[in-house]
Design a protein around this motif. Structure first.
Motif, PDB file in Angstrom:
ATOM      1  N   VAL A  30     -14.765   2.074   5.124  1.00  0.00           N
ATOM      2  CA  VAL A  30     -15.172   0.860   5.835  1.00  0.00           C
ATOM      3  C   VAL A  30     -14.498  -0.401   5.314  1.00  0.00           C
ATOM      4  O   VAL A  30     -14.609  -1.457   5.934  1.00  0.00           O
ATOM      5  CB  VAL A  30     -16.704   0.689   5.803  1.00  0.00           C
ATOM      6  N   THR A  31     -13.769  -0.307   4.183  1.00  0.00           N
ATOM      7  CA  THR A  31     -13.082  -1.503   3.691  1.00  0.00           C
ATOM      8  C   THR A  31     -11.952  -1.929   4.619  1.00  0.00           C
ATOM      9  O   THR A  31     -11.494  -3.069   4.553  1.00  0.00           O
ATOM     10  CB  THR A  31     -12.517  -1.282   2.278  1.00  0.00           C
ATOM     11  N   MET A  32     -11.511  -1.007   5.500  1.00  0.00           N
ATOM     12  CA  MET A  32     -10.446  -1.382   6.428  1.00  0.00           C
ATOM     13  C   MET A  32     -10.854  -2.525   7.337  1.00  0.00           C
ATOM     14  O   MET A  32     -10.004  -3.230   7.885  1.00  0.00           O
ATOM     15  CB  MET A  32     -10.021  -0.185   7.285  1.00  0.00           C
ATOM     16  N   TYR A  33     -12.155  -2.749   7.502  1.00  0.00           N
ATOM     17  CA  TYR A  33     -12.623  -3.814   8.386  1.00  0.00           C
ATOM     18  C   TYR A  33     -12.767  -5.150   7.645  1.00  0.00           C
ATOM     19  O   TYR A  33     -13.114  -6.160   8.240  1.00  0.00           O
ATOM     20  CB  TYR A  33     -13.957  -3.424   9.010  1.00  0.00           C
ATOM     21  N   GLY A  34     -12.518  -5.137   6.334  1.00  0.00           N
ATOM     22  CA  GLY A  34     -12.617  -6.363   5.558  1.00  0.00           C
ATOM     23  C   GLY A  34     -11.298  -7.093   5.479  1.00  0.00           C
ATOM     24  O   GLY A  34     -10.255  -6.603   5.933  1.00  0.00           O
ATOM     25  N   PRO A  35     -11.281  -8.264   4.865  1.00  0.00           N
ATOM     26  CA  PRO A  35     -10.065  -9.092   4.841  1.00  0.00           C
ATOM     27  C   PRO A  35      -8.911  -8.499   4.051  1.00  0.00           C
ATOM     28  O   PRO A  35      -7.755  -8.804   4.320  1.00  0.00           O
ATOM     29  CB  PRO A  35     -10.543 -10.404   4.204  1.00  0.00           C
ATOM     30  N   GLY A  36      -9.214  -7.627   3.074  1.00  0.00           N
ATOM     31  CA  GLY A  36      -8.145  -7.062   2.261  1.00  0.00           C
ATOM     32  C   GLY A  36      -7.648  -5.718   2.724  1.00  0.00           C
ATOM     33  O   GLY A  36      -6.657  -5.211   2.194  1.00  0.00           O
ATOM     34  N   GLY A  37      -8.309  -5.110   3.700  1.00  0.00           N
ATOM     35  CA  GLY A  37      -7.901  -3.799   4.179  1.00  0.00           C
ATOM     36  C   GLY A  37      -8.378  -2.681   3.271  1.00  0.00           C
ATOM     37  O   GLY A  37      -9.130  -2.884   2.314  1.00  0.00           O
ATOM     38  N   THR A  38      -7.954  -1.468   3.571  1.00  0.00           N
ATOM     39  CA  THR A  38      -8.455  -0.270   2.901  1.00  0.00           C
ATOM     40  C   THR A  38      -8.110  -0.260   1.410  1.00  0.00           C
ATOM     41  O   THR A  38      -6.956  -0.434   1.026  1.00  0.00           O
ATOM     42  CB  THR A  38      -7.869   0.981   3.574  1.00  0.00           C
TER      43      THR A  38
ATOM     44  N   HIS B  40       0.834  -1.203   0.000  1.00  0.00           N
ATOM     45  CA  HIS B  40       0.000   0.000   0.000  1.00  0.00           C
ATOM     46  C   HIS B  40       0.872   1.258   0.000  1.00  0.00           C
ATOM     47  O   HIS B  40       0.677   2.160  -0.829  1.00  0.00           O
ATOM     48  CB  HIS B  40      -0.897  -0.033   1.245  1.00  0.00           C
ATOM     49  N   HIS B  41       1.836   1.314   0.874  1.00  0.00           N
ATOM     50  CA  HIS B  41       2.658   2.516   0.985  1.00  0.00           C
ATOM     51  C   HIS B  41       3.726   2.588  -0.105  1.00  0.00           C
ATOM     52  O   HIS B  41       4.092   3.684  -0.547  1.00  0.00           O
ATOM     53  CB  HIS B  41       3.257   2.602   2.385  1.00  0.00           C
ATOM     54  N   ARG B  42       4.200   1.449  -0.563  1.00  0.00           N
ATOM     55  CA  ARG B  42       5.137   1.457  -1.695  1.00  0.00           C
ATOM     56  C   ARG B  42       4.472   2.071  -2.918  1.00  0.00           C
ATOM     57  O   ARG B  42       5.086   2.877  -3.642  1.00  0.00           O
ATOM     58  CB  ARG B  42       5.602   0.034  -2.014  1.00  0.00           C
ATOM     59  N   ARG B  43       3.220   1.735  -3.167  1.00  0.00           N
ATOM     60  CA  ARG B  43       2.497   2.264  -4.323  1.00  0.00           C
ATOM     61  C   ARG B  43       2.334   3.783  -4.227  1.00  0.00           C
ATOM     62  O   ARG B  43       2.360   4.479  -5.250  1.00  0.00           O
ATOM     63  CB  ARG B  43       1.135   1.587  -4.449  1.00  0.00           C
TER      64      ARG B  43
ATOM     65  N   GLY C 129      -9.607  -5.623  -2.331  1.00  0.00           N
ATOM     66  CA  GLY C 129      -8.480  -5.767  -1.420  1.00  0.00           C
ATOM     67  C   GLY C 129      -7.724  -7.065  -1.642  1.00  0.00           C
ATOM     68  O   GLY C 129      -8.271  -8.050  -2.139  1.00  0.00           O
ATOM     69  N   ASP C 130      -6.452  -7.058  -1.264  1.00  0.00           N
ATOM     70  CA  ASP C 130      -5.609  -8.242  -1.418  1.00  0.00           C
ATOM     71  C   ASP C 130      -5.574  -8.985  -0.083  1.00  0.00           C
ATOM     72  O   ASP C 130      -4.691  -8.769   0.751  1.00  0.00           O
ATOM     73  CB  ASP C 130      -4.198  -7.823  -1.845  1.00  0.00           C
ATOM     74  N   ALA C 131      -6.534  -9.872   0.116  1.00  0.00           N
ATOM     75  CA  ALA C 131      -6.645 -10.595   1.387  1.00  0.00           C
ATOM     76  C   ALA C 131      -5.451 -11.515   1.624  1.00  0.00           C
ATOM     77  O   ALA C 131      -5.011 -11.695   2.762  1.00  0.00           O
ATOM     78  CB  ALA C 131      -7.939 -11.405   1.420  1.00  0.00           C
TER      79      ALA C 131
END
Length: 411
Positions: free
Chosen positions: A384-392, A47-50, A400-402
């Motif tokens: 709210v995607t931060m609460y899913g398996p793949g993150g924000t 995420h941060h590399r991108r 997301g990349d679970a």
């Protein structure tokens, strides 16, 4: 690559304390949901590399708690010895793309949903009824005494030192959005009668002391910035004159830059985002406590229509009153015209969140003339995607990349 003339200044280097950035675009701290069980994941690294690869000069890792009790949720980074081995993978990845890495260091105070804590009640500026605890079941909070304040201040220092050891180039002390240091700044939370409360000058004393200690410990090697709310968004929040007093005190305490945000997690989350949380997004929240809290917030929030630079009027007041301190604007920038306005207003940097989640390469695309306006719609479903398996992630551009989120960063 030659940037359009109206935003050429945004592509010039910026010095923040001992750190020089390649341009003036900073990825804001936006909770990633990429540290399951507190362990930074490979997804967090990616995420941060991108963000760095896409042109941002610095990317900020959200919510790095300085103590275990300082977390709001279990799945957050805590700057402790167990976490340290995983963080260099992130900072090295960012550096390889020519960017700088910032760790947002913070403590949630009474805004916490942890199932277990070392104290009976969470700490805050003042004790008594705890509004966030209506959802978490922690209905009361404890006023910090001098020993508590000393311990937490030293925890911030240790957190900054650990961030330095992990290869970070900067730390951002979170003093906004209703977390612990914000609870000292806010007249809604801080009802103390001693020297740590009262008027704006008294309320800022403890956050300024924390900043002073962090600068003394790491300020020669790391940029030390602060994030504040220029407006809390509810009727019992500080006046703009109080916020000006706060920023002047932070300048005197040695802040290298202040990031100007807004809103409160409980009382006015819509002020943070400049728009409402969509009903459909609420149903996607897997964490039951957070889902219930968000539903309750929707019952009381006003109807807000997103407009670019929605915090500009408040932030300009700060810029005019504090002419010498470096200030970064945060609040809805998503276009070349918006960036140009921020530069023309005299801000030193532009901080972007959702627009970069939508497209991490946006900074490079603005520079190359490929885009003038981000495709981000401010739908807030990324929140709210931060609460899913793949993150924000942006629901419009990717899933997301679970798998990567299940792998430790150092694994």
């Amino acid at each position: 690559m030659t940037a359009p003339a109206e935003i050429a200044e945004a592509y010039t280097p910026l010095s923040i304390g001992p750190l020089q950035l390649r341009n003036r675009f900073i990825k804001s701290a936006t909770n990633e949901g990429m540290a399951r069980g507190g362990v930074p994941s490979q997804a967090l690294v990616n995420h941060h590399r991108r963000m760095a690869a896409g042109g941002a000069a610095m990317t900020t890792v959200a919510y790095c708690a300085v103590t275990p009790d300082g977390r709001t949720f279990e799945d957050q980074v805590c700057l402790d010895e167990a976490t340290l081995p995983h963080l260099p993978a992130l900072t090295e990845a960012v550096h390889a793309e020519g960017g700088a890495a910032c760790a947002q260091i913070t403590h949630g105070g009474c805004f916490t949903f942890l199932p277990e804590m070392s104290t009976r009640y969470p700490l805050s500026a003042s004790g008594g009824f705890n509004p966030p605890g209506v959802i978490s079941g922690r209905f009361f909070k404890t006023a910090m005494d001098e020993d508590d304040m000393e311990a937490v201040a030293e925890a911030f220092v240790m957190g900054a030192k650990r961030a330095q050891a992990a290869g970070f180039d900067a730390v951002e002390i979170h003093m906004g959005h209703g977390y612990l240091l914000s609870q000292f700044l806010s007249p809604l939370y801080n009802r103390r009668k001693d020297g740590w409360g009262g008027d704006a000058a008294g309320r800022v004393r403890y956050p300024a002391e924390v900043l002073r200690r962090v600068v003394a410990a790491v300020g020669d090697e790391l940029a030390v910035t602060c994030k504040i709310s220029v407006v809390e968004g509810h009727k019992r929040g500080p006046a703009i004159e109080d916020v000006i007093t706060t920023v002047r005190a932070l300048e005197a305490a040695g802040a290298h830059m202040v990031v100007l945000s807004g809103g409160m997690n409980v009382e006015a989350p819509w002020q943070i985002f400049g728009s409402n949380m969509p009903k459909a997004a609420v149903t996607q929240i897997q964490n039951g406590v957070v889902r219930t809290a968000t539903k309750l917030m929707r019952l009381v929030e006003p109807k807000i229509t997103f407009r670019e630079l929605y915090l500009r009027e408040y932030s300009k007041r700060i810029r005019e009153a504090v002419p010498t301190l470096k200030l970064a604007y945060l609040g809805g920038a998503k276009s070349v015209d918006g960036v140009a306005q921020i530069m023309n207003d005299g801000f030193d940097a532009v901080v972007m969140g959702r627009a970069l989640i939508h497209d991490p390469a946006l900074v490079n695309k603005f520079a190359g003339g490929e885009l003038r306006v981000s495709g981000c719609t401010a739908c807030n479903e990324c929140v709210v995607t931060m609460y899913g398996p793949g993150g924000t992630h942006c629901v419009l551009t990717e899933s997301g990349d679970a798998e990567a989120n299940a792998r430790p960063a150092a694994g």
